[in-house]
Design a protein around this motif. Structure first.
Motif, PDB file in Angstrom:
ATOM      1  N   ASN A   1      -1.592   8.863   6.037  1.00 19.22           N
ATOM      2  CA  ASN A   1      -1.524   7.525   6.343  1.00 19.22           C
ATOM      3  C   ASN A   1      -0.279   7.374   7.201  1.00 19.22           C
ATOM      4  O   ASN A   1       0.463   7.896   7.379  1.00 19.22           O
ATOM      5  CB  ASN A   1      -1.315   6.599   4.871  1.00 19.22           C
TER       6      ASN A   1
ATOM      7  N   ASP B   1     -10.025   1.475  -1.567  1.00 17.97           N
ATOM      8  CA  ASP B   1     -10.033   2.603  -2.258  1.00 17.97           C
ATOM      9  C   ASP B   1     -10.471   3.066  -3.489  1.00 17.97           C
ATOM     10  O   ASP B   1     -10.299   2.559  -4.522  1.00 17.97           O
ATOM     11  CB  ASP B   1      -8.577   3.301  -2.409  1.00 17.97           C
TER      12      ASP B   1
ATOM     13  N   GLU C   1      -5.084  -4.633  -3.328  1.00 15.21           N
ATOM     14  CA  GLU C   1      -4.231  -3.382  -3.038  1.00 15.21           C
ATOM     15  C   GLU C   1      -5.201  -2.227  -3.275  1.00 15.21           C
ATOM     16  O   GLU C   1      -4.731  -0.951  -2.829  1.00 15.21           O
ATOM     17  CB  GLU C   1      -2.943  -3.320  -3.726  1.00 15.21           C
ATOM     18  N   HIS C   2      -6.158  -2.568  -4.183  1.00 22.54           N
ATOM     19  CA  HIS C   2      -7.273  -1.068  -4.478  1.00 22.54           C
ATOM     20  C   HIS C   2      -8.434  -1.124  -3.928  1.00 22.54           C
ATOM     21  O   HIS C   2      -9.066  -0.247  -4.092  1.00 22.54           O
ATOM     22  CB  HIS C   2      -7.103  -1.143  -6.077  1.00 22.54           C
TER      23      HIS C   2
ATOM     24  N   ASP D   1      -0.440   4.722  -1.241  1.00 24.46           N
ATOM     25  CA  ASP D   1      -1.338   5.997  -1.857  1.00 24.46           C
ATOM     26  C   ASP D   1      -1.117   6.253  -2.844  1.00 24.46           C
ATOM     27  O   ASP D   1      -0.960   7.378  -3.244  1.00 24.46           O
ATOM     28  CB  ASP D   1      -0.852   6.975  -0.592  1.00 24.46           C
TER      29      ASP D   1
ATOM     30  N   GLU E   1       0.739  -1.329  -0.031  1.00 18.91           N
ATOM     31  CA  GLU E   1      -0.089   0.034  -0.016  1.00 18.91           C
ATOM     32  C   GLU E   1       1.051   1.295  -0.052  1.00 18.91           C
ATOM     33  O   GLU E   1       1.874   1.342   0.610  1.00 18.91           O
ATOM     34  CB  GLU E   1      -1.055   0.085   1.111  1.00 18.91           C
TER      35      GLU E   1
END
Length: 638
Positions: free
Chosen positions: A241, A510, A506-507, A133, A131
């Motif tokens: 984060n 978000d 991983e997405h 961002d 991760e």
């Protein structure tokens, strides 16, 4: 004048007298601004810092390649290069656009044919594993993501772009580094020099004092602004984060480190730096730690150093803030036009979607009227959407002036763009709902938000045509406002939401990845060869608009766009006063034709005017002008 003893001390660092003269003349030009801003931030530490900065600058000046030095000279002769109407931007993730940096190189013909002269590749410097961002947690500023290639591949791409008259734009994350960055690793290992690069507190006392005034950027998955770190044995400031450690810019060593990074990347061929999260870099107890005066001094000082070594390079401020806070990023008072060269006009983007949903431009008009003018040597970055979500940055003051409730209108927009509002054409997703404030930001591609996804699903030809018209009208406003229009990858072929992000671990958390699809090259080829399809119509219409813009000197970014009072709430009127004559733009934000009074146009332009998009001359002698649904008209005096 530059002090003679300093000039004499620096001259032996140059073997060539011409190089010495060039460097020292530039230093003389920017020394006063540089020292003033450094002293405003670092006080008595300035002299020591300046010695270190000069060492970094002289080294970078010697290392600057010959072709980039030539570009420096060209840009000094044409300082308004970023303001020209033929500058068209394109924004993409390198991997999603073409797999690798070498892959991007293979698609430069596509970009050149589209009219692109400014290519912003989203974060590609080496991020932390896992991760990160979207790449904004940088582990190494001097390396590229291994899956994209090498730093030499980046230099080669920049060189090939330059040969085609295109500029490479790169993100520079200033507020924080990844927890795995060497500085943070050494801080956790106990090296005091590097602990001083960050904000690390042994107890909650100071963090709690700050927290009383700090907002939460990602309340859903990163609540709070401080994170306990076992290895560091302290509470670390982490605005975004837990794995992104905020940097302490009050430490002059951090400034020197970043100057070295900027000049190294500039010598690799980066021509524009997008200063990510610039608003957050200075911390002051009792404030929200955004938009502090030191931010503008730091930016001006970095820009001065860059002007001395690499004057071809520009800064773009990523400051998504209220209008009253935005102009200082371009410069006010003694900083006027001396901070960043460019900034995002976030308000325009928000008002585009607001007026599209409401079919009412009165709030748009009011917001533009209240917007302060920018320095004439700077430019706006104009965009319909970006990699990020849409936050409804609409002020209560603006809404009150047109008889609306700010909270009520923001709630309406969130409902509308998720498709929950009755008869909404949009298909978007709520991002980061904050129950404390009621804020609901929105994710989605331009085409899905403008109704094409829903219309294609229904198969309704009329709705599909309306969605296409909406998209082209919105693009026309962005291209006609006067700045650098930034086209997000895939919007030129009306790509829809990509819901496959939910299947990528991983997405999945978000949903902004819904509007970050991989480039569909088959769809791009089909759009070019099948102009009768919706994607083909958007592609052809956008290419036509770009071509018209490139030939329209009235769109030079030094000219301010002003909102005229519109007698019809469906229609937005914009005026630009260029030395060649007035330009008035007319946009219908509704699906109904408007019989628009001709008097405002006649008053601004005379009895007749040339309309550039359609290529026709209009007479304003009749009392009314029929403006078709979602029409965009660019009038100039004949």
């Amino acid at each position: 004048m530059l002090k003679s003893d300093l000039a004499a001390r620096l001259r032996p660092n140059f073997d060539d007298d011409r190089d010495a003269d060039t460097f020292l003349l530039r230093l003389e030009r920017y020394a006063a601004d540089l020292v003033e801003s450094l002293e405003a931030v670092y006080g008595e530490k300035t002299n020591t810092l300046l010695d270190g900065l000069l060492e970094v600058m002289i080294h970078a000046f010697h290392a600057r390649p010959a072709d980039l030095r030539q570009l420096d000279e060209a840009r000094l002769l044409r300082p308004d290069w970023l303001q020209q109407p033929d500058v068209i931007g394109y924004v993409a993730y390198a991997d999603r656009f073409a797999g690798t940096l070498r892959g991007v190189n293979e698609h430069l013909n596509y970009l050149e044919d589209l009219g692109i002269s400014y290519l912003h590749l989203m974060p590609l410097l080496k991020p932390r594993a896992g991760e990160n961002d979207g790449g904004y947690a940088v582990q190494d500023y001097r390396s590229v993501r291994p899956d994209l290639g090498t730093i030499d591949d980046l230099s080669a791409l920049a060189r090939d772009l330059r040969s085609r008259g295109m500029s490479l734009v790169l993100d520079l994350v200033l507020n924080h580094v990844a927890r795995e960055h060497d500085w943070a690793e050494r801080a956790r290992a106990g090296e005091q020099k590097y602990r001083d690069y960050f904000y690390i507190y042994p107890s909650r006392a100071i963090p709690d004092a700050y927290e009383r005034h700090l907002p939460e950027v990602f309340p859903d998955f990163a609540p709070g602004n401080f994170t306990w770190d076992d290895e560091a044995q302290g509470w670390v400031w982490t605005t975004f984060n837990a794995y992104q450690w905020d940097l302490n810019w009050a430490n002059p060593d951090v400034f020197r480190e970043f100057l070295d990074i900027i000049l190294t990347l500039a010598n690799r061929g980066v021509e524009v730096f997008r200063l990510d999260a610039i608003a957050f870099i200075w911390k002051r107890l009792g404030t929200n730690c955004q938009n502090q005066p030191e931010v503008h001094h730091l930016t001006r000082a970095l820009r001065c150093c860059l002007r001395i070594v690499a004057p071809a390079v520009a800064f773009k401020a990523e400051a998504i803030v209220a209008p009253r806070d935005l102009i200082p990023y371009l410069g006010t008072r003694d900083h006027h036009g001396k901070v960043s060269d460019m900034a995002y006009h976030n308000s325009l983007m928000v008002q585009l979607w607001s007026s599209l949903a409401s079919r009412d431009t009165r709030l748009f008009e009011e917001a533009l009227r209240a917007f302060p003018p920018k320095p004439t040597n700077t430019t706006w970055g104009m965009y319909l959407r970006c990699h990020d979500d849409i936050g409804w940055a609409i002020s209560d003051e603006d809404t009150a002036r047109v008889g609306l409730s700010g909270a009520g209108h923001r709630s309406f927009l969130s409902e509308f763009y998720t498709g929950n509002y009755p008869n909404s054409f949009a298909r978007g997703l709520v991002f980061q709902f904050n129950p404390a404030t009621g804020d609901r930001r929105i994710s989605g591609t331009a085409a899905s938000l403008a109704g094409l996804e829903k219309a294609l699903a229904s198969g309704n030809a009329g709705q599909i045509n309306e969605a296409v018209q909406r998209l082209l009208m919105l693009h026309a406003v962005v291209l006609g406002f006067g700045g650098v229009p930034l086209l997000y990858m895939g919007d030129e072929i009306a790509m829809l939401n990509d819901y496959s992000y939910e299947r990528a671990p991983e997405h999945a958390a978000d949903n902004r990845w819904v509007h970050r699809p991989r480039m569909d090259w088959n769809a791009a080829a089909a759009a070019a060869s099948q102009p009768e399809t919706p994607a083909g119509k958007v592609n052809a219409g956008l290419r036509h608009l770009i071509g018209v813009r490139q030939q329209t000197p009235h769109l030079h970014a030094s000219i301010e766009t002003k909102a005229l009072h519109s007698p019809d709430p469906h229609v937005l009127l914009l005026r630009r006063d260029h030395p060649l004559g007035a330009m008035v733009q007319v946009y219908n934000f509704s699906e109904v034709p408007v019989h628009f009074p001709a008097a405002p146009l006649r008053e601004a332009l005379g009895e007749s005017a040339r309309e550039l998009i359609g290529g026709h001359t209009y007479s304003f002698a009749p009392s009314y002008l029929k403006v078709e649904p979602y029409a965009a008209l660019w009038f100039v005096q004949e």
